[in-house]
Design a protein around this motif. Structure first.
Motif, PDB file in Angstrom:
ATOM      1  N   PRO A 309      -9.986  69.309 -51.785  1.00 31.70           N
ATOM      2  CA  PRO A 309     -11.368  68.880 -52.038  1.00 31.70           C
ATOM      3  C   PRO A 309     -11.810  69.092 -53.479  1.00 31.70           C
ATOM      4  O   PRO A 309     -12.535  68.271 -54.042  1.00 31.70           O
ATOM      5  CB  PRO A 309     -12.176  69.735 -51.059  1.00 31.70           C
ATOM      6  N   LYS A 310     -11.394  70.200 -54.112  1.00 32.23           N
ATOM      7  CA  LYS A 310     -11.802  70.455 -55.495  1.00 32.23           C
ATOM      8  C   LYS A 310     -11.261  69.384 -56.444  1.00 32.23           C
ATOM      9  O   LYS A 310     -11.908  69.031 -57.443  1.00 32.23           O
ATOM     10  CB  LYS A 310     -11.342  71.843 -55.946  1.00 32.23           C
ATOM     11  N   VAL A 313     -13.528  66.278 -56.056  1.00 34.12           N
ATOM     12  CA  VAL A 313     -14.788  66.469 -56.779  1.00 34.12           C
ATOM     13  C   VAL A 313     -14.568  66.300 -58.284  1.00 34.12           C
ATOM     14  O   VAL A 313     -15.355  65.635 -58.972  1.00 34.12           O
ATOM     15  CB  VAL A 313     -15.388  67.849 -56.455  1.00 34.12           C
ATOM     16  N   SER A 314     -13.495  66.893 -58.804  1.00 33.85           N
ATOM     17  CA  SER A 314     -13.195  66.758 -60.242  1.00 33.85           C
ATOM     18  C   SER A 314     -12.930  65.301 -60.600  1.00 33.85           C
ATOM     19  O   SER A 314     -13.328  64.832 -61.676  1.00 33.85           O
ATOM     20  CB  SER A 314     -11.976  67.610 -60.612  1.00 33.85           C
ATOM     21  N   ILE A 316     -14.188  62.601 -59.078  1.00 33.22           N
ATOM     22  CA  ILE A 316     -15.472  61.884 -59.075  1.00 33.22           C
ATOM     23  C   ILE A 316     -16.227  62.163 -60.368  1.00 33.22           C
ATOM     24  O   ILE A 316     -16.787  61.252 -60.993  1.00 33.22           O
ATOM     25  CB  ILE A 316     -16.309  62.274 -57.848  1.00 33.22           C
ATOM     26  N   LYS A 317     -16.261  63.426 -60.786  1.00 36.44           N
ATOM     27  CA  LYS A 317     -16.960  63.781 -62.028  1.00 36.44           C
ATOM     28  C   LYS A 317     -16.351  63.069 -63.235  1.00 36.44           C
ATOM     29  O   LYS A 317     -17.068  62.591 -64.122  1.00 36.44           O
ATOM     30  CB  LYS A 317     -16.913  65.295 -62.235  1.00 36.44           C
ATOM     31  N   PHE A 345     -15.031  69.409 -48.202  1.00 33.54           N
ATOM     32  CA  PHE A 345     -15.484  68.419 -49.173  1.00 33.54           C
ATOM     33  C   PHE A 345     -16.961  68.098 -48.969  1.00 33.54           C
ATOM     34  O   PHE A 345     -17.729  68.009 -49.940  1.00 33.54           O
ATOM     35  CB  PHE A 345     -14.651  67.140 -49.043  1.00 33.54           C
ATOM     36  N   MET A 348     -19.337  70.353 -50.561  1.00 33.37           N
ATOM     37  CA  MET A 348     -19.449  70.244 -52.021  1.00 33.37           C
ATOM     38  C   MET A 348     -20.350  69.089 -52.447  1.00 33.37           C
ATOM     39  O   MET A 348     -20.777  69.029 -53.610  1.00 33.37           O
ATOM     40  CB  MET A 348     -18.053  70.026 -52.636  1.00 33.37           C
ATOM     41  N   VAL A 349     -20.621  68.155 -51.546  1.00 32.70           N
ATOM     42  CA  VAL A 349     -21.357  66.947 -51.893  1.00 32.70           C
ATOM     43  C   VAL A 349     -22.748  67.239 -52.452  1.00 32.70           C
ATOM     44  O   VAL A 349     -23.130  66.679 -53.487  1.00 32.70           O
ATOM     45  CB  VAL A 349     -21.427  65.983 -50.695  1.00 32.70           C
ATOM     46  N   LEU A 352     -22.553  68.320 -56.036  1.00 30.91           N
ATOM     47  CA  LEU A 352     -22.070  67.217 -56.856  1.00 30.91           C
ATOM     48  C   LEU A 352     -23.188  66.226 -57.137  1.00 30.91           C
ATOM     49  O   LEU A 352     -23.350  65.733 -58.255  1.00 30.91           O
ATOM     50  CB  LEU A 352     -20.901  66.521 -56.159  1.00 30.91           C
ATOM     51  N   CYS A 353     -23.992  65.918 -56.124  1.00 26.76           N
ATOM     52  CA  CYS A 353     -25.105  64.973 -56.277  1.00 26.76           C
ATOM     53  C   CYS A 353     -26.149  65.515 -57.241  1.00 26.76           C
ATOM     54  O   CYS A 353     -26.649  64.797 -58.111  1.00 26.76           O
ATOM     55  CB  CYS A 353     -25.749  64.689 -54.918  1.00 26.76           C
ATOM     56  N   SER A 371     -15.783  57.707 -48.924  1.00 24.98           N
ATOM     57  CA  SER A 371     -17.013  58.134 -49.591  1.00 24.98           C
ATOM     58  C   SER A 371     -17.481  57.057 -50.557  1.00 24.98           C
ATOM     59  O   SER A 371     -16.682  56.491 -51.306  1.00 24.98           O
ATOM     60  CB  SER A 371     -16.797  59.442 -50.361  1.00 24.98           C
TER      61      SER A 371
END
Length: 427
Positions: A309-310, A313-314, A316-317, A345, A348-349, A352-353, A371
């Motif tokens: 999941p990390k 997230v990375s 997406i960023k 995950f 973490m959303v 992240l948002c 997603s």
């Protein structure tokens, strides 16, 4: 008769060529519009009468035997109603192709596979042709297609040149790399100059996993990248260190991008991360610790089944940081997240948002979690009321592939949001 499908091979010794021809002739006498002929028969040649039909609209010809070929018709070809043609033949000449195209005046879609004797795919005289699908299995192929709008190309070798595809608005491109040796010795330059640069004006673009890795190597060589006008970009790649440089470079050179779809895909001939790194080590191409750009080193040599999941997230960023005009990003996560990882995950959303001013919606389908990231909270709105004295009509539809029905609905509301009239129906 509307459809006729024929499969014949040498396993059934009781079937002879005259039997096959009589079956085809029977279907044509019944004005079949959709014909599929899959013939794996020793030394079989298609009959002459097949080339004259005013009723066939969709035709698939698959002649698998090396000893059989699709000979140039003695008489002229007359497929006056044909709109879709698919050819899978070992022996298929350019002369035969030219005769078929000249006799198919309203052909809209052409698919070619295993036509290894063709050196030039020239469809410049087919003014109605809009879609070309080709699987290239021979060296030195040239494609001349100035009128097509959509190109789907799978190349098993690197020497394929897009001579003229000036009207393209949609393209799907992938390279099936059978040997990692060709990633060096000028290979990336050939891909850039003969293929990728020809796609600058395409608005809807799809790159396969191998092509992105090749573009990563091109980035190592500091090759110049073209600027794309793409608005809808699909990247069929997993999250991996050796795909990130090519991916980021494509995004940096897509200043008009609105939608990005990233869908992991493993196909035959796909280079895994370790094999590409090992190859570059063997050839001594840049120290392995400094090989990939800094953005890629966040994902050190992870394979599809190692993604956590990390990493998602990375990723997406990184995508949000790289693109300035992006409005929507769709991520297929079914290859990565299972069980508790999905919950991890989703936890973490919210962070992240909040940190990136985005909205994320998640849904599950046959492939797992998907997603959708909407960039900029201001672009995510609900129903907006019209100006005073105006009304607004909204429509919606839904369907299930497993059932033979769908639903549709509409509703009219005033500027206060009050429903005035509505309707719904199942079809």
């Amino acid at each position: 008769m509307t459809s006729f499908h024929l499969y014949a091979d040498n396993i059934n010794r009781s079937i002879e060529s005259p039997d096959i021809n009589r079956s085809i002739e029977f279907a044509m006498s019944k004005n079949a519009e959709n014909m599929l002929l899959d013939i794996r028969y020793y030394r079989y040649n298609l009959p002459e009468f097949l080339y004259v039909s005013s009723t066939i609209k969709q035709l698939t010809l698959s002649v698998h035997n090396y000893y059989s070929d699709m000979k140039v018709p003695i008489s002229s070809v007359s497929w006056t109603s044909l709109k879709k043609l698919s050819l899978f033949c070992y022996k298929f000449s350019e002369e035969c192709m030219a005769k078929i195209l000249s006799g198919s005046p309203i052909l809209e879609r052409l698919s070619l596979d295993f036509c290894s004797e063709m050196k030039v795919i020239d469809v410049s005289k087919s003014l109605s042709l809009r879609t070309l699908e080709a699987t290239i299995r021979a060296t030195g192929i040239q494609i001349v297609a100035p009128h097509i709008r959509c190109l789907r190309l799978r190349s098993c070798v690197y020497q394929c040149t897009l001579v003229d595809v000036s009207s393209l608005t949609e393209a799907n491109l992938e390279i099936s790399v059978m040997s990692t040796e060709i990633l060096t010795d000028g290979f990336p330059q050939v891909i850039m100059q003969k293929m990728v640069e020809k796609l600058q004006n395409v608005e809807t673009l799809t790159f396969g996993p191998n092509l992105l890795k090749i573009l990563s190597v091109a980035e190592l060589y500091h090759l110049p990248f073209p600027s794309f006008r793409v608005k809808d970009l699909t990247l069929e790649t997993a999250i991996s260190e050796d795909a990130i440089p090519g991916l980021v470079t494509v995004l940096e050179n897509s200043p008009q991008l609105k939608k990005l779809t990233v869908q992991p895909k493993l196909v035959n001939g796909t280079l895994l991360g370790t094999s590409l790194d090992d190859l570059l080590d063997v050839h001594g191409l840049i120290n392995s610790d400094q090989r990939w750009r800094s953005e890629a080193r966040v994902f050190p040599k992870i394979l599809t089944w190692d993604v956590e999941p990390k990493h998602v997230v990375s990723f997406i960023k990184l995508m949000l940081k790289t693109t300035k005009t992006l409005e929507k990003m769709v991520l297929g996560l079914g290859y990565y997240l299972q069980g508790r990882q999905v919950e991890e995950f989703l936890e973490m959303v919210p962070m992240l948002c909040q940190d990136n001013n985005v909205s994320i919606s998640n849904k599950f389908n046959r492939r797992g979690l998907v997603s959708t990231v909407h960039s900029g909270l201001s672009s995510i709105v609900g129903w907006q009321k019209p100006c005073p004295s105006f009304v607004k009509c909204n429509i919606g539809s839904s369907w299930l592939n497993a059932k033979q029905n769908c639903g549709a609905a509409w509703m009219v509301r005033d500027h206060m949001g009050q429903p005035l009239v509505h309707g719904r129906r199942s079809y």
